[in-house]
Design a protein around this motif. Structure first.
Motif, PDB file in Angstrom:
ATOM      1  N   TRP A  40       6.965  -8.462 -15.495  1.00 14.76           N
ATOM      2  CA  TRP A  40       6.479  -7.181 -15.071  1.00 14.76           C
ATOM      3  C   TRP A  40       6.654  -7.222 -13.398  1.00 14.76           C
ATOM      4  N   ILE A  41       7.352  -6.344 -12.849  1.00 14.38           N
ATOM      5  CA  ILE A  41       7.675  -6.233 -11.386  1.00 14.38           C
ATOM      6  C   ILE A  41       6.791  -5.467 -10.989  1.00 14.38           C
ATOM      7  N   PRO A  42       5.624  -5.622  -9.842  1.00 13.87           N
ATOM      8  CA  PRO A  42       4.573  -4.449  -9.428  1.00 13.87           C
ATOM      9  C   PRO A  42       5.221  -3.831  -8.431  1.00 13.87           C
ATOM     10  N   GLU A  43       4.829  -2.680  -8.084  1.00 15.36           N
ATOM     11  CA  GLU A  43       5.158  -2.095  -6.942  1.00 15.36           C
ATOM     12  C   GLU A  43       4.823  -2.692  -5.628  1.00 15.36           C
ATOM     13  N   TYR A  44       5.592  -3.225  -4.757  1.00 13.90           N
ATOM     14  CA  TYR A  44       5.479  -3.728  -3.908  1.00 13.90           C
ATOM     15  C   TYR A  44       4.886  -3.057  -2.794  1.00 13.90           C
ATOM     16  N   ALA A  45       5.179  -1.625  -2.472  1.00 14.26           N
ATOM     17  CA  ALA A  45       4.542  -0.789  -1.568  1.00 14.26           C
ATOM     18  C   ALA A  45       3.100  -0.582  -1.650  1.00 14.26           C
ATOM     19  N   LEU A  49       1.043  -1.307   1.406  1.00 16.87           N
ATOM     20  CA  LEU A  49       0.412  -0.053   2.054  1.00 16.87           C
ATOM     21  C   LEU A  49      -1.038  -0.223   2.148  1.00 16.87           C
ATOM     22  N   GLN A  50      -1.674  -0.889   1.036  1.00 17.42           N
ATOM     23  CA  GLN A  50      -3.129  -1.114   0.975  1.00 17.42           C
ATOM     24  C   GLN A  50      -3.661  -1.984   1.991  1.00 17.42           C
ATOM     25  N   HIS A  51      -2.757  -3.107   2.210  1.00 13.70           N
ATOM     26  CA  HIS A  51      -3.035  -4.086   3.121  1.00 13.70           C
ATOM     27  C   HIS A  51      -2.958  -3.290   4.675  1.00 13.70           C
ATOM     28  N   LYS A  52      -2.020  -2.625   4.919  1.00 13.12           N
ATOM     29  CA  LYS A  52      -1.833  -1.786   6.149  1.00 13.12           C
ATOM     30  C   LYS A  52      -3.072  -0.825   6.240  1.00 13.12           C
ATOM     31  N   TRP A  53      -3.261  -0.111   5.187  1.00  5.34           N
ATOM     32  CA  TRP A  53      -4.785   0.630   5.231  1.00  5.34           C
ATOM     33  C   TRP A  53      -6.011  -0.010   5.353  1.00  5.34           C
ATOM     34  N   ASP A  64       7.820   1.289   7.724  1.00  7.25           N
ATOM     35  CA  ASP A  64       7.468   0.581   6.746  1.00  7.25           C
ATOM     36  C   ASP A  64       8.684   0.461   5.676  1.00  7.25           C
ATOM     37  N   LEU A  65       9.468   1.609   5.675  1.00  6.91           N
ATOM     38  CA  LEU A  65      10.394   1.577   4.358  1.00  6.91           C
ATOM     39  C   LEU A  65      11.371   0.555   3.936  1.00  6.91           C
ATOM     40  N   ASP A 136      -6.772   5.313  -1.754  1.00  4.87           N
ATOM     41  CA  ASP A 136      -6.885   4.973  -0.276  1.00  4.87           C
ATOM     42  C   ASP A 136      -5.207   5.841   0.109  1.00  4.87           C
ATOM     43  N   LEU A 137      -4.284   5.520  -0.957  1.00  3.35           N
ATOM     44  CA  LEU A 137      -2.930   5.781  -0.513  1.00  3.35           C
ATOM     45  C   LEU A 137      -2.312   7.120  -1.069  1.00  3.35           C
ATOM     46  N   ARG A 138      -2.894   7.547  -2.148  1.00  6.25           N
ATOM     47  CA  ARG A 138      -2.117   8.784  -2.629  1.00  6.25           C
ATOM     48  C   ARG A 138      -2.881   9.789  -1.807  1.00  6.25           C
ATOM     49  N   ASP A 139      -1.804  10.855  -1.760  1.00  4.09           N
ATOM     50  CA  ASP A 139      -2.430  12.188  -0.671  1.00  4.09           C
ATOM     51  C   ASP A 139      -1.605  13.322  -1.018  1.00  4.09           C
ATOM     52  N   ARG A 140      -0.982  13.657  -2.060  1.00  5.61           N
ATOM     53  CA  ARG A 140      -0.315  14.771  -2.408  1.00  5.61           C
ATOM     54  C   ARG A 140      -0.666  15.422  -3.602  1.00  5.61           C
TER      55      ARG A 140
END
Length: 185
Positions: A40-45, A49-53, A64-65, A136-140
């Protein structure tokens, strides 16, 4: 950076869960990997992004892209070298490209190139018929339909093989395993 975005050759099947935020990709991808006893390959973003937040209280920015894309491909390439069976990827660079364009009206050219160059055996497009889960990361939450349509259009435009997954987790698992069993046989 170009090399970090290159997909290394491998003999395993590569499957991508694809779709907007809070559409069940992580849960389903983990369950599929457990079901097939494969990588399983997790979503690195999410990690990035959680670390950045946590550190800066900032969300994703254009700069960041490329680090996100590089981290994603590193995870995928490392796992692909150690398996012959199948990889279940929680995301891919095409998803990062779509988010770059949706949020910033821009995608780094090298990210776009590799997003279109990298290949996968099957995409599972996750529909938005499950409840929104805030974090924390979801916004839409109010743009789920619009984002879903962007993801679907990308798969059609770039001629990626895909199956739409709808319904409960059990319904999605049944549909996904039906298609994966065909690929594996």
């Amino acid at each position: 950076m170009e090399e970090k975005l290159t997909q290394k050759p491998s003999n395993c099947l590569k499957i991508v869960l694809f779709g907007p935020e809070s559409s069940g990709k992580t849960t389903l991808s983990r369950n599929l990997a457990a079901h097939y006893n494969c990588s399983w390959i997790p979503e690195y973003a999410r990690e990035y992004l959680q670390h950045k937040w946590d550190r800066e209280q900032k969300i994703c920015e254009p700069e960041d892209l490329l680090p996100i894309a590089g981290g994603q491909m590193q995870l995928e390439n490392e796992a692909a070298q150690s398996t012959e069976k199948m990889l279940i990827c929680d995301t891919d660079l095409l998803e990062t490209k779509i988010y770059g364009e949706a949020y910033f009206d821009w995608c780094p050219p090298e990210l776009e190139y590799h997003a279109l160059e990298n290949t996968y055996d099957l995409y599972f497009l996750t529909y938005i018929d499950i409840p929104w889960e805030a974090d924390d990361l979801r916004d839409r939450p109010e743009q789920r339909e619009e984002m879903f349509l962007q993801f679907k259009q990308a798969l059609v435009t770039y001629k990626r093989p895909f199956v739409l997954l709808k319904g409960s987790l059990d319904e999605r698992m049944a549909t996904a395993t039906e298609h994966l069993n065909k690929l594996l046989s």
